[in-house]
Design an enzyme around this catalytic site. Structure first.
Site, PDB file in Angstrom:
ATOM      1  N   CYS A   1       0.823  -1.218   0.000  1.00 25.03           N
ATOM      2  CA  CYS A   1       0.000   0.000   0.000  1.00 25.03           C
ATOM      3  C   CYS A   1       0.861   1.274   0.000  1.00 25.03           C
ATOM      4  O   CYS A   1       1.668   1.491   0.895  1.00 25.03           O
ATOM      5  CB  CYS A   1      -0.887  -0.014   1.253  1.00 25.03           C
ATOM      6  SG  CYS A   1      -1.804   1.517   1.483  1.00 25.03           S
TER       7      CYS A   1
ATOM      8  N   TYR B   1      -4.828   5.118  -9.679  1.00 19.24           N
ATOM      9  CA  TYR B   1      -5.982   4.307  -9.253  1.00 19.24           C
ATOM     10  C   TYR B   1      -7.215   4.678 -10.073  1.00 19.24           C
ATOM     11  O   TYR B   1      -8.037   3.820 -10.406  1.00 19.24           O
ATOM     12  CB  TYR B   1      -6.281   4.522  -7.762  1.00 19.24           C
ATOM     13  CG  TYR B   1      -5.324   3.772  -6.850  1.00 19.24           C
ATOM     14  CD1 TYR B   1      -5.673   2.532  -6.317  1.00 19.24           C
ATOM     15  CD2 TYR B   1      -4.080   4.300  -6.524  1.00 19.24           C
ATOM     16  CE1 TYR B   1      -4.806   1.834  -5.485  1.00 19.24           C
ATOM     17  CE2 TYR B   1      -3.196   3.616  -5.698  1.00 19.24           C
ATOM     18  CZ  TYR B   1      -3.567   2.380  -5.178  1.00 19.24           C
ATOM     19  OH  TYR B   1      -2.707   1.694  -4.369  1.00 19.24           O
TER      20      TYR B   1
HETATM   21  N1  LIG Z   1      -6.808   7.737   3.342  1.00 24.49           N
HETATM   22  C1  LIG Z   1      -6.082   6.586   3.594  1.00 24.49           C
HETATM   23  C2  LIG Z   1      -6.179   5.630   2.402  1.00 24.49           C
HETATM   24  C3  LIG Z   1      -5.660   4.288   2.788  1.00 24.49           C
HETATM   25  C4  LIG Z   1      -6.070   3.217   1.775  1.00 24.49           C
HETATM   26  O1  LIG Z   1      -6.865   3.462   0.823  1.00 24.49           O
HETATM   27  N2  LIG Z   1      -5.537   2.002   1.998  1.00 24.49           N
HETATM   28  C5  LIG Z   1      -5.893   0.873   1.139  1.00 24.49           C
HETATM   29  C6  LIG Z   1      -4.667   0.083   0.720  1.00 24.49           C
HETATM   30  S1  LIG Z   1      -3.580   0.968  -0.328  1.00 24.49           S
HETATM   31  C7  LIG Z   1      -6.734  -0.116   1.924  1.00 24.49           C
HETATM   32  O2  LIG Z   1      -6.426  -0.420   3.053  1.00 24.49           O
HETATM   33  N3  LIG Z   1      -7.768  -0.659   1.268  1.00 24.49           N
HETATM   34  C8  LIG Z   1      -8.604  -1.688   1.856  1.00 24.49           C
HETATM   35  C9  LIG Z   1     -10.025  -1.476   1.456  1.00 24.49           C
HETATM   36  O3  LIG Z   1     -10.291  -0.528   0.719  1.00 24.49           O
HETATM   37  O4  LIG Z   1     -10.871  -2.231   1.905  1.00 24.49           O
HETATM   38  C10 LIG Z   1      -4.649   6.981   3.895  1.00 24.49           C
HETATM   39  O5  LIG Z   1      -4.000   7.707   3.122  1.00 24.49           O
HETATM   40  O6  LIG Z   1      -4.192   6.578   4.947  1.00 24.49           O
END
Ligand SMILES: N[C@@H](CCC(=O)N[C@@H](CS)C(=O)NCC(=O)O)C(=O)O
Length: 320
Positions: free
Chosen positions: A60, A191
């Site tokens: 990530c 993305y």
């Molecule tokens: N706003 C968050 C975004 C974090 C994010 O989108 N993480 C993704 C992985 S890159 C995630 O955990 N996705 C799991 C999901 O969407 O269920 C940040 O910058 O900390």
């Protein structure tokens, strides 16, 4: 995702879309910091541990921002980490045996969503990484990477083992505008291209990605860093996207006009950063490739491409 604290078996790994098929990222719910009392207790040696832990995924980019900041600022000894496996399970991020991940017998949780319901039994939303976890109170302090990087930089300053300031006041406005320039168009732009569900939304995102990369190529003809003459949070934010581009985004997200390795100034910048251990050691290409190419909606057979062979992989091998 969780709805009122209950894990939903039918959930869309592709987050949200708007009416035109554009990808929309969820906003973060937990926005606290580590208290000054806690930091002072560690500085004055009243307490040994800060009592927080950072939950991350090497796949990530947002989580990797926080890992790089933690290493650059010299906070590793105060902030232990737990790493999820790169492949999202039917129950979201999980701990396990993938090399470099935290095994379940070293972790009190099996899945990331359990941290969310421990913090808020009625939580509705996605169980994302990164998470800054309060070990003492057993709750999420913060799940927004932008905040976590800044609170590491500012609130934990008395604990830093380094002179680095990721957000110096004198450069703050430039850093914020640089971040804005690259966020929607590139960090999130890749993305938007990859998860677009209409040709128009994809082409719009693709154009923005390469407009920004062309601009960066010109920028790095003159500049060594993203902003000013020193490393800042803008370098971290840019790096995490650049380093994933050739191994993952170029083919999986169809951002395939050019690779980063076709841009000479951006490549030189990327290689400069990879010579800094905080950047190299938090870059796990095995996690990046396994994780992105496991996204079924984009790659139904789950085949992980063998290539590309990139010159900068040697910087990572030196450290492993
Ligand atoms: N706003 C968050 C975004 C974090 C994010 O989108 N993480 C993704 C992985 S890159 C995630 O955990 N996705 C799991 C999901 O969407 O269920 C940040 O910058 O900390």
């Amino acid at each position: 995702m969780l709805v009122n604290g209950i894990w939903q078996s039918k959930w869309d790994p592709v987050q949200k879309k708007d009416a035109e098929g554009r990808f929309v990222r969820q906003s973060s719910a937990f926005r606290d910091s580590v208290s000054a009392e806690r930091v002072n207790a560690v500085v004055s040696q009243q307490k040994q541990a800060l009592g927080v832990k950072l939950y991350v995924a090497y796949i990530c980019p947002w989580a990797t921002r926080t890992l790089i900041a933690r290493s650059l600022l010299g906070l590793e000894e105060y902030i232990p980490i737990s790493v999820v496996e790169p492949v999202l399970s039917d129950y979201g991020w999980k701990f396990g045996d993938f090399p470099g991940s935290t095994a379940t017998d070293h972790e009190s949780f099996e899945y990331m969503h359990q941290l969310y319901t421990r913090s808020d039994a009625e939580y509705t939303g996605r169980a994302t990484v990164p998470v800054l976890w309060d070990v003492e109170q057993e709750l999420i302090l913060n799940n927004e990477s932008e905040d976590i990087v800044r609170l590491f930089n500012r609130d934990l300053r008395p604990l830093h083992r380094s002179e680095v300031d990721l957000l110096p006041v004198t450069l703050e406005q430039q850093i914020i505008s640089f971040n804005e320039r690259i966020y929607e168009s590139l960090n999130n732009g890749v993305y938007k291209a990859g998860f677009a569900s209409s040709q128009g939304a994809y082409e719009e995102a693709y154009a923005e990605v390469f407009r920004t990369l062309d601009w960066l190529e010109a920028h790095f003809a003159e500049q060594r860093f993203a902003v000013g003459e020193q490393l800042t949070e803008s370098d971290i934010r840019l790096f995490v996207t650049l380093v994933r581009f050739d191994p993952a985004y170029f083919s999986l997200f169809k951002t395939n006009r050019q690779r980063i390795s076709d841009y000479s100034n951006i490549s030189a910048y990327l290689e400069r950063l990879l010579q800094i251990s905080a950047f190299a050691k938090n870059t796990r290409v095995d996690h990046i490739k396994a994780g992105y190419y496991s996204i079924q909606a984009l790659n139904p057979n789950g085949i992980v491409p063998a290539g590309p062979e990139l010159d900068w992989y040697s910087y990572l091998e030196e450290l492993s």
